[in-house]
Design a protein around this motif. Sequence first.
Motif, PDB file in Angstrom:
ATOM      1  N   GLU A 253      23.959  80.857 -36.410  1.00  0.00           N
ATOM      2  CA  GLU A 253      23.397  82.383 -37.036  1.00  0.00           C
ATOM      3  C   GLU A 253      24.373  83.607 -36.155  1.00  0.00           C
ATOM      4  O   GLU A 253      24.537  84.603 -36.935  1.00  0.00           O
ATOM      5  N   GLN A 254      24.395  83.197 -34.838  1.00  0.00           N
ATOM      6  CA  GLN A 254      25.338  84.315 -34.441  1.00  0.00           C
ATOM      7  C   GLN A 254      26.753  84.520 -34.929  1.00  0.00           C
ATOM      8  O   GLN A 254      27.254  85.570 -35.032  1.00  0.00           O
ATOM      9  N   ARG A 255      27.171  83.413 -34.926  1.00  0.00           N
ATOM     10  CA  ARG A 255      28.778  83.406 -35.844  1.00  0.00           C
ATOM     11  C   ARG A 255      28.606  84.107 -37.276  1.00  0.00           C
ATOM     12  O   ARG A 255      29.493  84.826 -37.541  1.00  0.00           O
ATOM     13  N   GLU A 256      27.385  83.708 -38.025  1.00  0.00           N
ATOM     14  CA  GLU A 256      27.350  84.339 -39.268  1.00  0.00           C
ATOM     15  C   GLU A 256      27.141  85.959 -38.981  1.00  0.00           C
ATOM     16  O   GLU A 256      27.604  86.786 -39.932  1.00  0.00           O
ATOM     17  N   THR A 257      26.084  86.142 -38.212  1.00  0.00           N
ATOM     18  CA  THR A 257      25.844  87.629 -37.859  1.00  0.00           C
ATOM     19  C   THR A 257      27.368  88.539 -37.536  1.00  0.00           C
ATOM     20  O   THR A 257      27.663  89.659 -38.157  1.00  0.00           O
ATOM     21  N   LEU A 258      28.151  87.899 -36.618  1.00  0.00           N
ATOM     22  CA  LEU A 258      29.259  88.608 -35.983  1.00  0.00           C
ATOM     23  C   LEU A 258      30.274  88.538 -37.603  1.00  0.00           C
ATOM     24  O   LEU A 258      30.941  89.631 -37.778  1.00  0.00           O
ATOM     25  N   ARG A 259      30.221  87.563 -38.419  1.00  0.00           N
ATOM     26  CA  ARG A 259      31.298  87.625 -39.584  1.00  0.00           C
ATOM     27  C   ARG A 259      30.665  88.879 -40.593  1.00  0.00           C
ATOM     28  O   ARG A 259      31.667  89.630 -41.016  1.00  0.00           O
TER      29      ARG A 259
END
Length: 441
Positions: A253-259
């Motif tokens: 989720e954090q990686r997708e949010t940063l993306r």
Amino acid sequence: MQSFSADLLEFEPLRELVGRYVGSPLGRAELRRLAPHSDRGLLENALADVAEAMAYQGASRQPQAASRGSAIRLRFSSIPDVAPALAVLRMEGAMLEPKQILELARLIEEAGEIRAALNLAGEKYPRLAAQAAATADPRPILRDVRGKVLADGTVADDASVALHRLRRDIERQQKQIQTSLERFLRTHRDDGTLQEEFITLRNDRFVVPVVAGQQRKVYGVIHGASSSGHTLFVEPLETIDLNNELVRLREEEQRETLRILRELTELLRTAGPQIQVLVETIGRLDLLFAKASFASDFDCVIPRFSADKDRRMMLKDARHPLLQDVLRRQNKPVIPISLVLDEKQRTLLISGPNTGGKTVAMKTVGLLSLMAQSGLPVPAAEAEFPLFEQVLAEMGDQQSIQESLSSFSAHIARLREMLETVTPQSLVLLGRVHTIKTIGR
């Protein structure tokens, strides 16, 4: 302009007075750039804009039929300060924070509404519409960013399909962990293992409170103790895999949010030049309507500038705005002044007893001249000014402590400085001898 003259004539307090009517940080930034100058074309255009803003604002306060061209009251107070966000956009590779994306989206949305309102009123108010039309239509940018960041600064679930799926998976995983730990609590309710029956978080993992010394009854991982040492926070063995999966989902989720944040940043960075134009236009319009509100509250008029070949100063019922502001709060009237100076009569001598209003009269003339040459309406029934190259003032009541000069010596020093810089097209205001003089040939 001579700096001591602008200070003496209280131009900065006047700027602060106008600032009361500015709604946004963008307008305040524009106000800080407001300064007297002598470009006739720019001044006449600026004052024509103010006149149209005054007309628009007056119409917007009256009952109107809902139709194309109606003057819709504009509000600038909800426009955020986007200077930090714009600084990030200028740094290649830097990423905006969610709050900054939200602020830029709000700016674009507010600017779009102002642009649309002025465009619709363009037939009656062409100058205002022309300023609004100078900006690109912000709606395409807004479509890409609107709703992606929520008011609390979090990225919205539907910002991407992947983020929506991950957050649903996280919810399901949390429910599974909750069910597992509730089962554990029921199993150990009566065996003295539990300090209390509740589920908490330690190191981002769900744990239960176990009485210190009873941990051998529980298979699991200890994630810390209470401040008293009486309670240990234990992750039961049967919950470890479930917690591991939750950690993995949260990392995704954090990686997708940063993306998503990087993607939105790049979209806004690409639109950076358009956003910069929006910022400048909204700042100008905010200040323009602040001038109009100031003019309404202080009964101002749009000043005229006389021809270079027929220089003339004419003031009818002119008032000092700072004095008017003070006396208004005291429910006292301002005594206006009127005067005429032209090529034939270039000098005015004012005499009279102390506290007779001589200094106020001189400061009124000087400040209103600076206001006119800053593109501001002036508090008077009628006003005409020549274009001055300089406005020089010396009232003779300032003492130079730093130079250890007497009041009279400091007065003479400033007079010498004025004589060194004065031009034939300057306004000179002299105290002590109580003289207002427009310098001639």
